[in-house]
Design an enzyme around this catalytic site. Structure first.
Site, PDB file in Angstrom:
ATOM      1  N   ASN A  12       0.861  -1.186   0.000  1.00 33.22           N
ATOM      2  CA  ASN A  12       0.000   0.000   0.000  1.00 33.22           C
ATOM      3  C   ASN A  12       0.899   1.239   0.000  1.00 33.22           C
ATOM      4  O   ASN A  12       1.505   1.560   1.011  1.00 33.22           O
ATOM      5  CB  ASN A  12      -0.894  -0.042   1.257  1.00 33.22           C
ATOM      6  N   LYS A  14       0.016   4.212  -0.271  1.00 35.88           N
ATOM      7  CA  LYS A  14      -0.697   5.358   0.325  1.00 35.88           C
ATOM      8  C   LYS A  14      -0.536   6.592  -0.578  1.00 35.88           C
ATOM      9  O   LYS A  14      -0.410   6.442  -1.794  1.00 35.88           O
ATOM     10  CB  LYS A  14      -0.208   5.597   1.747  1.00 35.88           C
ATOM     11  N   HIS A  97      -9.843   0.520   4.866  1.00 30.29           N
ATOM     12  CA  HIS A  97      -8.542   0.733   5.528  1.00 30.29           C
ATOM     13  C   HIS A  97      -8.771   1.649   6.724  1.00 30.29           C
ATOM     14  O   HIS A  97      -9.622   2.541   6.686  1.00 30.29           O
ATOM     15  CB  HIS A  97      -7.558   1.375   4.541  1.00 30.29           C
ATOM     16  N   GLU A  99      -7.269   4.128   7.768  1.00 26.84           N
ATOM     17  CA  GLU A  99      -7.173   5.567   7.464  1.00 26.84           C
ATOM     18  C   GLU A  99      -8.471   6.065   6.823  1.00 26.84           C
ATOM     19  O   GLU A  99      -8.872   7.204   7.039  1.00 26.84           O
ATOM     20  CB  GLU A  99      -5.930   5.835   6.587  1.00 26.84           C
ATOM     21  N   GLU A 169      -5.703  -5.454  10.584  1.00 23.12           N
ATOM     22  CA  GLU A 169      -4.796  -4.320  10.730  1.00 23.12           C
ATOM     23  C   GLU A 169      -5.159  -3.551  11.988  1.00 23.12           C
ATOM     24  O   GLU A 169      -5.993  -2.624  11.938  1.00 23.12           O
ATOM     25  CB  GLU A 169      -4.929  -3.399   9.513  1.00 23.12           C
TER      26      GLU A 169
HETATM   27  P1  PGA Z   1       2.360   0.270   7.655  1.00 22.51           P
HETATM   28  O1  PGA Z   1       0.932   0.419   6.947  1.00 22.51           O
HETATM   29  O2  PGA Z   1       2.982  -1.004   7.151  1.00 22.51           O
HETATM   30  O3  PGA Z   1       3.117   1.484   7.238  1.00 22.51           O
HETATM   31  O4  PGA Z   1       2.096   0.218   9.127  1.00 22.51           O
HETATM   32  C1  PGA Z   1       0.105  -0.697   6.809  1.00 22.51           C
HETATM   33  C2  PGA Z   1      -1.137  -0.281   6.081  1.00 22.51           C
HETATM   34  O5  PGA Z   1      -1.549   0.839   6.190  1.00 22.51           O
HETATM   35  O6  PGA Z   1      -1.743  -1.040   5.362  1.00 22.51           O
END
Ligand code: PGA
Length: 261
Positions: A12, A14, A97, A99, A169
């Protein structure tokens, strides 16, 4: 090796990398990564770069995912991109997700609509579930997993479930460096499968793909991949290091081959 014991590794990206950077990064990553039948590798760049990367990518090496979709197919929804528009460009979509849930206030109803929209448009959903630090402190992890699974999977048939991966997660572990212990992950994985058993029966519970995500690094990846019942990883920060991410893919290949023997 069957499709069911393949590992699934999702990167991901982002809101990182512009079009030029994403293209260079993909080029570098493909030079470092051997395609393996044992591992499905999925890249989730920003929406902006999906179309151009779909023309650059080698599908035997990588598949593409949207980081989000909108659930209506078309219409007056300024700023949104629908699963229907993404159909043919991506094979997967990350849905719910943390976020999206916490910064953009997406509800279980939104995730359910998005899961259905993805399925309707031949896109495999990666449904993210997980508790916050406060919920964990109150011992609410299993309740949260229950609510997010029941909420996200409403009206999904068991046949459709086979296209869905569930990513555990924990919110407190994402981008924080506070990764969950293998014990935490095992507990959550069991809770997820038990909920799926309740909703869809034993076979679905055994075969649904369950991933872990949250501060996974190239050093911690093997430990999670070795957990029985964990079928892959959802990786944020560490997926932006081409060498590290390709090392993780090799580790997934080794784990999957060892299990298949
Ligand atoms: P991270 O993010 O590996 O930077 O903790 C995981 C995700 O958001 O899927």
């Amino acid at each position: 090796m069957t499709a069911q014991n393949k590992k699934l590794i999702v990167g991901n990206w982002k809101m990182n990398l512009n079009m030029h950077e994403a293209s260079l990064f993909l080029h570098k990553l493909s030079g470092l990564t051997k395609p393996h039948r044992t591992v499905d590798v999925v890249l989730a760049p920003t929406m902006l770069t999906l179309q151009s990367l779909s023309l650059q990518v080698n599908y035997r090496q990588f598949k593409l995912a949207a980081q989000n979709i909108y659930w209506r197919d078309q219409g007056a929804f300024t700023g949104e991109v629908s699963a229907r528009q993404l159909s043919g460009v991506v094979q997967y979509a990350i849905i719910g997700h943390s976020e999206r849930r916490h910064i953009f206030h997406e509800s279980d109803k939104d995730t359910r609509n998005k899961v259905q929209a993805a399925i309707r448009n031949n896109i495999s959903p990666i449904l993210c579930v997980g508790e916050t630090a406060a919920e964990r402190a109150m011992n609410e992890t299993n309740d949260i997993l229950h609510d997010q699974l029941v909420g996200g999977l409403a009206n999904i048939t068991s046949e459709e479930l086979s296209q869905i991966a569930i990513a555990y997660e924990p919110v407190w572990a994402i981008g924080t460096g506070n990764n969950a212990t293998p014990h935490d992950v095992t507990q959550a994985e069991k809770a997820i499968r038990s909920q799926i058993r309740h909703l869809y029966g034993k076979t679905a519970a055994e075969t649904v793909r369950v991933l872990y995500g949250g501060s996974v690094t190239k050093d911690s990846a093997a430990e999670y991949l070795a957990i029985p019942g964990i079928d892959g990883l959802l990786i944020g920060g560490a997926s932006l290091d081409a060498q590290g991410f390709s090392d993780i893919i090799e580790k997934a290949h080794k784990t999957a081959s060892a299990v298949a023997k």
